[in-house]
Scaffold this motif. Structure first.
Motif, PDB file in Angstrom:
ATOM      1  N   ASP A   1      10.664 -56.358  19.905  1.00  0.00           N
ATOM      2  CA  ASP A   1       9.382 -55.825  19.439  1.00  0.00           C
ATOM      3  C   ASP A   1       8.255 -56.848  19.580  1.00  0.00           C
ATOM      4  O   ASP A   1       7.110 -56.481  19.852  1.00  0.00           O
ATOM      5  CB  ASP A   1       9.486 -55.347  17.988  1.00  0.00           C
ATOM      6  N   ALA A   2       8.572 -58.130  19.398  1.00  0.00           N
ATOM      7  CA  ALA A   2       7.558 -59.180  19.545  1.00  0.00           C
ATOM      8  C   ALA A   2       7.158 -59.369  21.002  1.00  0.00           C
ATOM      9  O   ALA A   2       6.011 -59.723  21.302  1.00  0.00           O
ATOM     10  CB  ALA A   2       8.088 -60.496  18.966  1.00  0.00           C
ATOM     11  N   ILE A   3       8.084 -59.123  21.917  1.00  0.00           N
ATOM     12  CA  ILE A   3       7.818 -59.314  23.351  1.00  0.00           C
ATOM     13  C   ILE A   3       7.003 -58.162  23.932  1.00  0.00           C
ATOM     14  O   ILE A   3       6.198 -58.370  24.849  1.00  0.00           O
ATOM     15  CB  ILE A   3       9.148 -59.468  24.132  1.00  0.00           C
ATOM     16  N   VAL A   4       7.189 -56.963  23.438  1.00  0.00           N
ATOM     17  CA  VAL A   4       6.570 -55.777  24.035  1.00  0.00           C
ATOM     18  C   VAL A   4       5.063 -55.921  24.256  1.00  0.00           C
ATOM     19  O   VAL A   4       4.568 -55.591  25.344  1.00  0.00           O
ATOM     20  CB  VAL A   4       6.929 -54.493  23.260  1.00  0.00           C
ATOM     21  N   PRO A   5       4.287 -56.436  23.307  1.00  0.00           N
ATOM     22  CA  PRO A   5       2.847 -56.578  23.587  1.00  0.00           C
ATOM     23  C   PRO A   5       2.559 -57.525  24.764  1.00  0.00           C
ATOM     24  O   PRO A   5       1.674 -57.237  25.581  1.00  0.00           O
ATOM     25  CB  PRO A   5       2.281 -57.141  22.278  1.00  0.00           C
ATOM     26  N   GLU A   6       3.302 -58.618  24.869  1.00  0.00           N
ATOM     27  CA  GLU A   6       3.125 -59.532  26.013  1.00  0.00           C
ATOM     28  C   GLU A   6       3.525 -58.844  27.312  1.00  0.00           C
ATOM     29  O   GLU A   6       2.869 -58.986  28.334  1.00  0.00           O
ATOM     30  CB  GLU A   6       3.948 -60.812  25.814  1.00  0.00           C
ATOM     31  N   TRP A   7       4.608 -58.077  27.260  1.00  0.00           N
ATOM     32  CA  TRP A   7       5.055 -57.334  28.435  1.00  0.00           C
ATOM     33  C   TRP A   7       3.971 -56.342  28.871  1.00  0.00           C
ATOM     34  O   TRP A   7       3.677 -56.224  30.062  1.00  0.00           O
ATOM     35  CB  TRP A   7       6.369 -56.612  28.117  1.00  0.00           C
ATOM     36  N   ARG A   8       3.377 -55.652  27.909  1.00  0.00           N
ATOM     37  CA  ARG A   8       2.316 -54.688  28.243  1.00  0.00           C
ATOM     38  C   ARG A   8       1.114 -55.382  28.876  1.00  0.00           C
ATOM     39  O   ARG A   8       0.534 -54.871  29.836  1.00  0.00           O
ATOM     40  CB  ARG A   8       1.897 -53.903  27.000  1.00  0.00           C
ATOM     41  N   ARG A   9       0.726 -56.548  28.339  1.00  0.00           N
ATOM     42  CA  ARG A   9      -0.386 -57.310  28.935  1.00  0.00           C
ATOM     43  C   ARG A   9      -0.050 -57.708  30.364  1.00  0.00           C
ATOM     44  O   ARG A   9      -0.875 -57.596  31.271  1.00  0.00           O
ATOM     45  CB  ARG A   9      -0.695 -58.562  28.102  1.00  0.00           C
ATOM     46  N   SER A  10       1.157 -58.176  30.571  1.00  0.00           N
ATOM     47  CA  SER A  10       1.596 -58.600  31.893  1.00  0.00           C
ATOM     48  C   SER A  10       1.615 -57.425  32.869  1.00  0.00           C
ATOM     49  O   SER A  10       1.208 -57.556  34.031  1.00  0.00           O
ATOM     50  CB  SER A  10       2.986 -59.238  31.808  1.00  0.00           C
ATOM     51  N   GLN A  11       2.088 -56.274  32.409  1.00  0.00           N
ATOM     52  CA  GLN A  11       2.090 -55.077  33.255  1.00  0.00           C
ATOM     53  C   GLN A  11       0.669 -54.689  33.650  1.00  0.00           C
ATOM     54  O   GLN A  11       0.403 -54.326  34.794  1.00  0.00           O
ATOM     55  CB  GLN A  11       2.765 -53.910  32.525  1.00  0.00           C
ATOM     56  N   ALA A  12      -0.253 -54.784  32.710  1.00  0.00           N
ATOM     57  CA  ALA A  12      -1.659 -54.455  33.000  1.00  0.00           C
ATOM     58  C   ALA A  12      -2.225 -55.408  34.050  1.00  0.00           C
ATOM     59  O   ALA A  12      -2.950 -54.977  34.960  1.00  0.00           O
ATOM     60  CB  ALA A  12      -2.487 -54.507  31.719  1.00  0.00           C
ATOM     61  N   GLU A  13      -1.885 -56.694  33.954  1.00  0.00           N
ATOM     62  CA  GLU A  13      -2.352 -57.672  34.942  1.00  0.00           C
ATOM     63  C   GLU A  13      -1.801 -57.347  36.331  1.00  0.00           C
ATOM     64  O   GLU A  13      -2.522 -57.437  37.328  1.00  0.00           O
ATOM     65  CB  GLU A  13      -1.940 -59.085  34.530  1.00  0.00           C
ATOM     66  N   LEU A  14      -0.529 -56.972  36.401  1.00  0.00           N
ATOM     67  CA  LEU A  14       0.075 -56.627  37.687  1.00  0.00           C
ATOM     68  C   LEU A  14      -0.565 -55.368  38.265  1.00  0.00           C
ATOM     69  O   LEU A  14      -0.808 -55.288  39.470  1.00  0.00           O
ATOM     70  CB  LEU A  14       1.587 -56.435  37.543  1.00  0.00           C
ATOM     71  N   ARG A  15      -0.844 -54.398  37.410  1.00  0.00           N
ATOM     72  CA  ARG A  15      -1.499 -53.168  37.871  1.00  0.00           C
ATOM     73  C   ARG A  15      -2.867 -53.473  38.443  1.00  0.00           C
ATOM     74  O   ARG A  15      -3.266 -52.909  39.466  1.00  0.00           O
ATOM     75  CB  ARG A  15      -1.614 -52.161  36.733  1.00  0.00           C
ATOM     76  N   GLU A  16      -3.604 -54.365  37.793  1.00  0.00           N
ATOM     77  CA  GLU A  16      -4.928 -54.742  38.289  1.00  0.00           C
ATOM     78  C   GLU A  16      -4.835 -55.467  39.625  1.00  0.00           C
ATOM     79  O   GLU A  16      -5.743 -55.362  40.453  1.00  0.00           O
ATOM     80  CB  GLU A  16      -5.651 -55.622  37.264  1.00  0.00           C
ATOM     81  N   ALA A  17      -3.763 -56.199  39.841  1.00  0.00           N
ATOM     82  CA  ALA A  17      -3.596 -56.946  41.089  1.00  0.00           C
ATOM     83  C   ALA A  17      -3.326 -56.017  42.275  1.00  0.00           C
ATOM     84  O   ALA A  17      -3.587 -56.376  43.418  1.00  0.00           O
ATOM     85  CB  ALA A  17      -2.458 -57.961  40.951  1.00  0.00           C
ATOM     86  N   LEU A  18      -2.812 -54.822  42.001  1.00  0.00           N
ATOM     87  CA  LEU A  18      -2.501 -53.871  43.061  1.00  0.00           C
ATOM     88  C   LEU A  18      -3.640 -52.873  43.203  1.00  0.00           C
ATOM     89  O   LEU A  18      -3.833 -52.012  42.360  1.00  0.00           O
ATOM     90  CB  LEU A  18      -1.198 -53.125  42.744  1.00  0.00           C
ATOM     91  N   THR A  19      -4.383 -53.006  44.294  1.00  0.00           N
ATOM     92  CA  THR A  19      -5.498 -52.084  44.511  1.00  0.00           C
ATOM     93  C   THR A  19      -5.334 -51.272  45.785  1.00  0.00           C
ATOM     94  O   THR A  19      -5.835 -50.167  45.879  1.00  0.00           O
ATOM     95  CB  THR A  19      -6.828 -52.852  44.582  1.00  0.00           C
ATOM     96  N   ASP A  20      -4.645 -51.811  46.776  1.00  0.00           N
ATOM     97  CA  ASP A  20      -4.489 -51.085  48.036  1.00  0.00           C
ATOM     98  C   ASP A  20      -3.152 -51.443  48.658  1.00  0.00           C
ATOM     99  O   ASP A  20      -3.056 -52.467  49.317  1.00  0.00           O
ATOM    100  CB  ASP A  20      -5.622 -51.424  48.997  1.00  0.00           C
TER     101      ASP A  20
END
Length: 153
Positions: free
Chosen positions: A117-136
């Motif tokens: 449960d403590a890791i999930v927020p960090e995981w979500r932030r990391s997923q958001a960063e990866l999503r932003e890195a993928l644009t095309d």
């Protein structure tokens, strides 16, 4: 760094040979980079990316056998068993014999649940960063392509 379609064409035409476009090589390189990045972010929690995935699988599907969990994670049983033993030594999971046969079940401990449960927020932030890195292509296109490839035998 995002690459638009015109620059992607220039990038691909600069490749030396077909081996630069090898799907196996490029997929492995991407997987290693993403895994290294996740391992760095999870180091503070005392787990690796693979171990976090195991904790997540045990959280979402309690009572699955090791074989079922390994299949769900596309992980061989030996790797899963080794990581479960490490997680058990850290007090994050327990293992017990399955109801029948010689299988084993992994279960999150209270400490394992707190850690997950403590890791999930960090995981979500990391997923958001990866999503932003993928644009095309965009994130959903990449995920769809990876899932399609995962279904190949």
């Amino acid at each position: 760094m995002p690459v638009d379609i015109v620059h992607m064409h220039d990038y691909l035409s600069d490749m030396k040979d077909d081996f630069d476009l090898c799907l196996v090589l490029n997929t492995r390189m991407a997987a290693r980079a993403v895994t290294r990045r996740a391992d760095q972010k999870l180091r503070a929690f005392g787990v690796t990316a693979a171990q976090f995935n195991i904790l997540g699988a045990l959280s979402a599907h309690p009572g699955r056998s090791i074989t079922e969990t390994a299949n769900a994670l596309a992980m061989d049983r030996t790797t899963l068993s080794r990581n479960l033993a490490l997680l058990e030594r850290k007090g994050l999971v327990t293992s017990a014999p399955a109801g029948r046969g010689n299988g084993r079940l992994g279960t999150l401990t209270d400490e394992g649940r707190k850690t997950f449960d403590a890791i999930v927020p960090e995981w979500r932030r990391s997923q958001a960063e990866l999503r932003e890195a993928l644009t095309d292509p965009d994130f959903l296109t990449v995920i769809a392509g990876l899932r399609q490839l995962s279904g190949l035998s």
